[in-house]
Design a protein around this motif. Structure first.
Motif, PDB file in Angstrom:
ATOM      1  N   LEU A 668       4.455   3.958 -13.194  1.00 43.67           N
ATOM      2  CA  LEU A 668       2.987   4.035 -13.269  1.00 43.67           C
ATOM      3  C   LEU A 668       2.370   2.716 -12.797  1.00 43.67           C
ATOM      4  N   ALA A 669       2.855   1.598 -13.329  1.00 46.46           N
ATOM      5  CA  ALA A 669       2.313   0.285 -12.959  1.00 46.46           C
ATOM      6  C   ALA A 669       2.569  -0.012 -11.486  1.00 46.46           C
ATOM      7  N   LYS A 670       3.752   0.350 -11.005  1.00 44.21           N
ATOM      8  CA  LYS A 670       4.097   0.070  -9.610  1.00 44.21           C
ATOM      9  C   LYS A 670       3.211   0.865  -8.654  1.00 44.21           C
ATOM     10  N   ASN A 671       3.090   2.166  -8.903  1.00 41.14           N
ATOM     11  CA  ASN A 671       2.243   3.000  -8.035  1.00 41.14           C
ATOM     12  C   ASN A 671       0.786   2.556  -8.084  1.00 41.14           C
ATOM     13  N   PHE A 672       0.327   2.254  -9.294  1.00 37.34           N
ATOM     14  CA  PHE A 672      -1.066   1.835  -9.502  1.00 37.34           C
ATOM     15  C   PHE A 672      -1.340   0.529  -8.754  1.00 37.34           C
ATOM     16  N   GLN A 673      -0.414  -0.411  -8.860  1.00 36.41           N
ATOM     17  CA  GLN A 673      -0.619  -1.696  -8.202  1.00 36.41           C
ATOM     18  C   GLN A 673      -0.668  -1.553  -6.688  1.00 36.41           C
ATOM     19  N   ARG A 674       0.238  -0.793  -6.126  1.00 35.11           N
ATOM     20  CA  ARG A 674       0.280  -0.653  -4.671  1.00 35.11           C
ATOM     21  C   ARG A 674      -1.015  -0.021  -4.147  1.00 35.11           C
ATOM     22  N   GLU A 675      -1.471   1.030  -4.799  1.00 36.96           N
ATOM     23  CA  GLU A 675      -2.676   1.719  -4.325  1.00 36.96           C
ATOM     24  C   GLU A 675      -3.918   0.857  -4.550  1.00 36.96           C
ATOM     25  N   LEU A 676      -3.986   0.181  -5.695  1.00 37.46           N
ATOM     26  CA  LEU A 676      -5.137  -0.677  -5.998  1.00 37.46           C
ATOM     27  C   LEU A 676      -5.228  -1.829  -5.004  1.00 37.46           C
ATOM     28  N   TYR A 677      -4.095  -2.494  -4.745  1.00 39.23           N
ATOM     29  CA  TYR A 677      -4.106  -3.624  -3.808  1.00 39.23           C
ATOM     30  C   TYR A 677      -4.441  -3.161  -2.397  1.00 39.23           C
ATOM     31  N   GLN A 678      -3.968  -1.985  -2.031  1.00 41.38           N
ATOM     32  CA  GLN A 678      -4.288  -1.443  -0.715  1.00 41.38           C
ATOM     33  C   GLN A 678      -5.797  -1.280  -0.561  1.00 41.38           C
ATOM     34  N   LYS A 679      -6.431  -0.790  -1.602  1.00 43.89           N
ATOM     35  CA  LYS A 679      -7.887  -0.594  -1.559  1.00 43.89           C
ATOM     36  C   LYS A 679      -8.627  -1.936  -1.523  1.00 43.89           C
ATOM     37  N   LEU A 702       0.739  12.009 -16.088  1.00 45.01           N
ATOM     38  CA  LEU A 702       1.622  11.058 -15.394  1.00 45.01           C
ATOM     39  C   LEU A 702       2.810  10.656 -16.273  1.00 45.01           C
ATOM     40  N   ASP A 703       3.194  11.527 -17.193  1.00 48.03           N
ATOM     41  CA  ASP A 703       4.264  11.176 -18.134  1.00 48.03           C
ATOM     42  C   ASP A 703       5.582  10.834 -17.440  1.00 48.03           C
ATOM     43  N   ASP A 704       5.828  11.480 -16.297  1.00 48.79           N
ATOM     44  CA  ASP A 704       7.079  11.196 -15.596  1.00 48.79           C
ATOM     45  C   ASP A 704       7.123   9.781 -15.040  1.00 48.79           C
ATOM     46  N   GLN A 705       5.974   9.090 -15.019  1.00 47.86           N
ATOM     47  CA  GLN A 705       5.922   7.718 -14.511  1.00 47.86           C
ATOM     48  C   GLN A 705       5.919   6.662 -15.628  1.00 47.86           C
ATOM     49  N   LEU A 706       6.056   7.103 -16.875  1.00 45.88           N
ATOM     50  CA  LEU A 706       5.898   6.180 -18.001  1.00 45.88           C
ATOM     51  C   LEU A 706       7.222   5.671 -18.552  1.00 45.88           C
ATOM     52  N   VAL A 707       8.317   5.917 -17.865  1.00 47.16           N
ATOM     53  CA  VAL A 707       9.629   5.507 -18.359  1.00 47.16           C
ATOM     54  C   VAL A 707       9.873   4.023 -18.067  1.00 47.16           C
ATOM     55  N   TYR A 708      10.301   3.306 -19.105  1.00 42.09           N
ATOM     56  CA  TYR A 708      10.804   1.947 -18.930  1.00 42.09           C
ATOM     57  C   TYR A 708      12.321   2.025 -18.733  1.00 42.09           C
ATOM     58  N   ARG A 709      12.863   1.122 -17.951  1.00 39.95           N
ATOM     59  CA  ARG A 709      14.315   1.086 -17.732  1.00 39.95           C
ATOM     60  C   ARG A 709      14.794  -0.349 -17.919  1.00 39.95           C
ATOM     61  N   LYS A 710      15.757  -0.530 -18.782  1.00 40.21           N
ATOM     62  CA  LYS A 710      16.183  -1.902 -19.109  1.00 40.21           C
ATOM     63  C   LYS A 710      17.692  -1.921 -19.381  1.00 40.21           C
ATOM     64  N   ARG A 711      18.347  -2.969 -18.916  1.00 40.84           N
ATOM     65  CA  ARG A 711      19.780  -3.109 -19.142  1.00 40.84           C
ATOM     66  C   ARG A 711      20.060  -3.632 -20.538  1.00 40.84           C
ATOM     67  N   ILE A 712      21.125  -3.112 -21.141  1.00 45.89           N
ATOM     68  CA  ILE A 712      21.641  -3.625 -22.411  1.00 45.89           C
ATOM     69  C   ILE A 712      22.775  -4.577 -22.050  1.00 45.89           C
ATOM     70  N   ARG A 713      22.569  -5.864 -22.232  1.00 52.19           N
ATOM     71  CA  ARG A 713      23.507  -6.872 -21.720  1.00 52.19           C
ATOM     72  C   ARG A 713      24.581  -7.263 -22.724  1.00 52.19           C
ATOM     73  N   ARG A 714      24.381  -6.903 -23.998  1.00 57.25           N
ATOM     74  CA  ARG A 714      25.404  -7.184 -25.003  1.00 57.25           C
ATOM     75  C   ARG A 714      25.635  -5.925 -25.820  1.00 57.25           C
ATOM     76  N   LYS A 715      26.604  -5.967 -26.693  1.00 58.04           N
ATOM     77  CA  LYS A 715      26.798  -4.855 -27.611  1.00 58.04           C
ATOM     78  C   LYS A 715      25.595  -4.771 -28.542  1.00 58.04           C
TER      79      LYS A 715
END
Length: 807
Positions: A668-679, A702-715
């Motif tokens: 969501l943030a990525k798509n929003f930023q690209r379109e906003l900056y373009q304008k 826009l629920d399909d765009q609301l996912v955060y993705r983050k690595r788990i670096r330790r146990k």
């Protein structure tokens, strides 16, 4: 006597009754051949003042010394050294530990004989061995005994390596279901083979086609049990005889599990070309395993992509194949992949075979798309690193530098021998001037740090010699001086530079990338405490010179009447005014670059009496450019900007360090930023667009765009204080899995996808509360918008408040 020339696949030194024996496997135009070298010795050096005590200590321990030789070599501290030679590796290691226990310093005691034998002869990957006699000339892989070896030009001797992709499927307990093998060409034919436990009665069809994978019952080799499968796989590898085996996490998972299953069934895992099992090594500082198979190389796709500086949000096969190829794994439900594999093994083995084979094919296509095997071979040719070596920048530097150092009369220093107490700075980053700009030119120093090394003769031995005679040396920083004629690193870089220019002319992308990575790593090596040549005066003389170059270049450009708004390590960002056309900007960029290059030639010749190897290039013209402020402050940011460029007649947005290129922001943030900056760049109204996105977000569109993705670096259990949202989500998900009797997915690292809900962060597939749309609007949309909106005299709240007043 005759000679054999080929590409070195594997190398090994072993103790025998005849002493240390070196084994090399070469790929030649006539196939793979084994070369054995006898009568080699392991060696390290001690300072000659310590030699008598060292010899006495070694002999008192009952350790056999083969030879002692006082050499015409010295340390960087000008102390002469004596070489201690050993007939056996075990004596070599025992002697090394004995002397260290008695505080006697050993030099170069971490080189194995098989590596030193090649290194001292300037051999990297292609070699010519002088053969004394043949042990078994009629064997599939003849065995030769050699005494001499020399380097050959990689362009003179070229071989191709055969490659097969391997992947296995198994239960959660590690019980094998199937092993897939795929190659576009092996033994003159395409390979699409799956070893499957069971029989063809458990299939739903006689043929499957999925994503160009055709698989029929004839391509499945049915095995009655796991033991039969393992024997069949071993036989297949020995018959089809690949040089290289590739896969995805293939060493840590596939081969590790195959080895364990062989041990369980008391099967010798004899997959080497010498009909011997592999040798396993474990890294002391981690759980990572390494496998050595005589005459074969195992290359992991994840490792080689990282070495080649590829970067992905996730290095899962699904994600990488999707991004690079637009292809996917053959699985209907990625989140329940294990369950689907088990169901197919039970009810439709042909479907499992197709899935298994598709994974093999995807790895093959990734290697071909990225030229990873070519990259690994070229890297080996350039540095002497083995094909499967991960990282290895320090080893690459040492391989190239050490034999030259010996011929100049020095032994290499040990870790920690360099000057202490100094800290060399990183790359120079200027304070930015935030704002929205039109016509910003980026001028970039081509390979700045290698150019500084070449220009100022920065070199470990060169500094030793320069400090011995400062009268005619080139002054560095922090008291460093560099010899004008006694050095090696500038010449090594010059040679690599010429090779890269040739690679660019030949459109050899893999070679060009390999050389670029190697050249750029040399500064990092000199600045790394993990390198025996580390000295902060060396790295400081590179980075501090870079600071001086950028600051002076900035002054020269501003003297011309242009505004420098930012600079970063090797780049200068110049605002040249709003009134110039694109054509005028491009011409000005070239003019400025030429002017600066001429100034540096004159300045370095006058100040240091040296030729400048610096080359400033006009890199980019930003039609529109935005440099934001630090959030909540008026100060400009660093390493974060956006701009609009014209590329091949098409306008494109470029982002650096902002949300649209960061992995920890939602789509969501990525798509929003690209379109906003373009304008904004196009000077179009933004109010209606912002209001629309806010409305869609709150309405759940826009629920399909609301996912955060983050690595788990330790146990998971290791996160105790300040537990981040993705860890909270992972823990809650595994609590649900545990209650449902399902496997725990997130305990031991990996990646978690999650949403922000009114009950906190919850993993994808485990959400049981409404999504917190207010939080998304505040943290994602508002944060993005308010970075740029103040520069067009508005803000997010003002625009959204107008919308709210309408309801």
């Amino acid at each position: 006597m005759h000679s054999i020339t080929g590409f070195i696949l594997t190398r090994q030194a072993i103790d025998t009754r005849k002493g240390i024996v070196l084994h090399y496997w070469l790929k030649t135009p006539d196939g793979a051949k084994q070369i054995t070298v006898y009568d080699e010795k392991a060696v390290f050096f001690v300072e000659s003042n310590d030699s008598e005590q060292a010899i006495a200590l070694i002999e008192n321990e009952g350790i056999r010394l083969a030879k002692v030789n006082a050499l015409n070599l010295k340390t960087f501290a000008q102390q002469p050294v004596t070489a201690l030679y050993f007939d056996l590796l075990r004596d070599y290691y025992r002697a090394r530990e004995c002397l260290k226990d008695h505080k006697i310093k050993c030099y170069e005691d971490d080189f194995r004989p098989e590596d030193r034998f090649l290194m001292e002869r300037f051999v990297t990957a292609s070699a010519e061995f002088s053969i004394e006699y043949v042990i078994d000339e009629d064997a599939i892989h003849p065995h030769y005994v050699a005494k001499k070896c020399r380097s050959v030009d990689k362009d003179v001797h070229q071989v191709s390596l055969s490659m097969v992709s391997l992947d296995l499927e198994c239960s959660l307990q590690g019980e094998l279901f199937s092993v897939g093998l795929y190659s576009h060409e092996l033994k003159g034919q395409q390979v699409k083979t799956v070893f499957m436990i069971g029989d063809e009665s458990v299939t739903s069809s006689e043929k499957l086609k999925q994503d160009e994978i055709d698989i029929t019952l004839e391509q499945v080799i049915w095995c009655r049990d796991e033991k039969h499968l393992l024997h069949s796989l071993i036989d297949w590898l020995n018959v089809y005889d690949p040089d290289v085996i590739i896969g995805w996490n293939v060493v840590q998972f596939d081969f590790n599990l195959l080895q364990k299953r062989c041990q369980l069934h008391h099967i010798e895992f004899v997959i080497g070309r010498d009909k011997r099992p592999p040798r396993w090594r474990k890294q002391r500082t981690s759980e990572q395993h390494f496998i050595d198979i005589s005459g074969r190389v195992v290359i992991d796709g994840i490792d080689v992509l990282k070495t080649a500086t590829y970067n992905f949000d996730s290095f899962s096969l699904e994600n990488v194949s999707s991004e690079l190829l637009g292809l996917h794994k053959k699985v209907d439900d990625a989140d329940n992949r294990i369950k689907e594999i088990l169901d197919n093994f039970t009810h439709d083995k042909l479907a499992l075979a197709a899935y298994n084979l598709q994974d093999c094919r995807l790895v093959t296509l990734i290697f071909e798309k990225t030229q990873m095997l070519e990259f690994a071979m070229l890297r080996a040719e350039l540095t002497g690193l083995s094909l499967d070596r991960v990282g290895g920048s320090v080893a690459a530097f040492t391989n190239l530098y050490l034999p030259k150092l010996h011929r100049a009369g020095y032994v290499a220093p040990n870790l920690g021998d360099g000057m202490k107490g100094l800290v060399s700075p990183g790359g120079f980053v200027m304070e930015s001037i935030p704002g929205l700009y039109k016509n910003v030119l980026v001028l970039d120093f081509k390979s700045l740090y290698p150019s500084i090394i070449r220009s100022f003769n920065i070199d470990p031995m060169g500094m030793v010699e320069g400090l011995r005679d400062k009268s005619n040396a080139i002054e560095g920083f922090d008291g460093a001086y560099f010899s004008r004629d006694k050095h090696f690193l500038p010449d090594i870089i010059n040679q690599l530079w010429r090779e890269r220019d040739k690679a660019k002319i030949d459109n050899n992308a893999a070679l060009s990338q390999a050389i670029k990575i190697i050249m750029n790593s040399f500064y990092g090596v000199l600045g790394s405490t993990g390198c025996r040549f580390f000295d902060p005066r060396l790295s400081g003389s590179i980075t501090k010179r870079g600071h001086e170059l950028l600051n002076t270049t900035k002054d020269w450009i501003e003297d011309k009447g242009y505004q420098v708004i930012y600079g970063d390590t090797d780049s200068i960002f110049v605002h040249v005014g709003d009134d110039l056309s694109e054509k005028e900007c491009n011409a000005l960029g070239k003019t400025l670059a030429s002017y600066i290059n001429e100034k540096w030639q004159q300045t370095l010749k006058a100040r240091f009496a040296i030729e400048s190897e610096l080359e400033l290039e006009f890199e980019t013209h930003f039609l529109q450019f935005f440099m934001p402020t630090i959030r909540g402050a008026d100060v400009g940011t660093k390493k974060r900007y956006a701009g609009l460029v014209n590329k091949n007649g098409q306008q494109q947005l470029v982002f650096k360090g902002l949300e649209s290129v960061r992995t920890d922001w939602t789509q969501l943030a990525k798509n929003f930023q690209r379109e906003l900056y373009q304008k904004v760049f196009a000077q179009q109204p933004v109010e209606e667009y912002i209001q629309q996105v806010v409305k869609q977000t709150r309405n759940g569109e826009l629920d399909d765009q609301l996912v955060y993705r983050k690595r788990i670096r330790r146990k998971l259990e290791q996160y105790v204080k300040n537990v981040p949202p993705h860890i909270k989500a992972a823990r809650l998900a595994d609590e649900q899995n545990k209650k449902a009797g399902k496997p725990l997915k997130f305990q031991n690292r990996g990646t978690v996808e999650y949403y922000l809900t009114t009950s906190g962060p919850q993993a994808k597939g485990y959400v049981n509360a409404p999504l917190d749309y207010d939080l998304y609007v505040e943290r994602q949309l508002k944060s993005v918008a308010d970075a740029i909106l103040p520069f067009i005299d508005t803000n997010f709240d003002k625009i959204v408040d107008v919308q709210m007043q309408l309801f």
